[in-house]
Enzyme design. Sequence first.
Site, short mmCIF file in Angstrom:
data_model
loop_
_atom_site.label_atom_id
_atom_site.label_comp_id
_atom_site.label_asym_id
_atom_site.label_seq_id
_atom_site.Cartn_x
_atom_site.Cartn_y
_atom_site.Cartn_z
N ASP A 97 -8.92 1.68 2.07
CA ASP A 97 -9.68 0.98 2.91
C ASP A 97 -8.84 0.76 4.04
O ASP A 97 -7.34 1.19 3.87
CB ASP A 97 -8.99 -0.48 1.36
CG ASP A 97 -9.91 -0.86 0.19
OD1 ASP A 97 -11.41 -0.09 0.29
OD2 ASP A 97 -9.07 0.04 -0.57
N ASP A 137 -6.12 7.01 2.43
CA ASP A 137 -6.41 6.06 2.04
C ASP A 137 -7.47 6.04 2.10
O ASP A 137 -7.99 6.02 3.22
CB ASP A 137 -5.02 5.25 2.64
CG ASP A 137 -4.87 3.43 2.18
OD1 ASP A 137 -5.20 3.63 1.13
OD2 ASP A 137 -5.75 2.76 3.12
#
Length: 327
Positions: A150, A148
Amino acid sequence: MSHPLELLIVETVQLGGSLVFIADQNPATLSQWQQPLVQDFAGEIPFVTRTAEDLLAQKYVTRPEDLVMFQSNQKSVLTSLDAILNGQRVLLGAEASSAESHQWDYAFADLSLHKWQLILQSLKAHWGQWSALQGLDGEHGAGCLFLDRDDVVVKNVPYNKDPEAVQLLPGICELINKAHAQSYWVALVTNQSGLGRGWISWSQYQSVHQRMMQLLAQQGAWIDDCEWSAFIDEAGSPRGRLLAGLRKPRNGMLLKVNNKLRVNMAKSVMVGDSASDLKAAFAAGVGRLYLLASEKTDKEIKSLQAHQAVYSHFKFTVLEKLSDLTL
C-alpha cells in the site's frame, strides 16, 4: 558419520526440523527409541510423537524440514497420511517393496533398536562437528527488490475490499520491469492487519490481490513472491494471533522469501513508505533501504532516526518518486 541416518538427523536439525514419531500401531519400545534423544541430547535434537488422527484433523502439521519416522509395522498407517504428510519419510527396520517405494524416501531394513542406539552414540560423539549445509551453485547470487504493497505498489485504500478500487502507483511497473531486466527477484511483503482483525475476508483480500496482479501483467510486470502477515495485537480472528514474527518491523516475511528464492540480501533493495518496512529489511540484512515519500514521511523519518541512534550502520534514503530509484 558411518550411517546415513546420522547425516539425515544432522541435516534435519540444521534446517530447523524435528523427528516426528507416529504413535499408531507403534511398538511398546517406542519410549526406548526416544530415551537416548532425551538423555544424551538435552533438546538438541527436537522430536515429537503424533497420532494419525490428530494429523488428519490438522491439529498438528508436519513440515518439509521434518524427518517422519515409521516402524516396520506402521506401513499401513502411511496410507491414510500420504496425502497430508510433509517431511522426509523414513522406514525403520524393513525394506520398502517396489510398490511402496514411492511412499518412502529412505528405508533402513537393518535398523534394530540396538543399532539405533549405536547410531545415536556415534552421533553424540561427533555432535557439532558437521559442515554448513551446501546449496546449489549460484544460490544467493541475485538480489531482490522487496516492495511494500500500500502506497508503494498500489494507492492505499484502508482495508480495501474492492478490486475496482485498486490503482497502481506511477512508475511501479517500470521499476519492477527494470529489476527483472537486471536479474533481480521481486517480492511483495505486506502487513494486512485487516485479515487478522476479521475486517477483511480471505476472498476479499485475494480479489484485491488478483486485481493488482492483473494490472501489473497488463504492463508486462510480475511479482515473483508475495508474503502477507495478518498478525495484530488486537486480533479478531485466529489468524491474527499467529506468526507474530512475520509482521513488520519483524523480518519474518523477508526471511520466508529468502528461503524460497535464495536471495543475496546484501545486494537487495527495500522500498516502503513506513519505518517498519525499512526496519524489517535492515533486520533481514537488506543492503539498500528506501523510504518512498508520502504524507506521513516526516513522522516515519523521526522513527527511522531513532532507530539510527541505536544502530549506527542503519542508513536509508528518501525517494520522492519511484522513478528516482537506480538499481
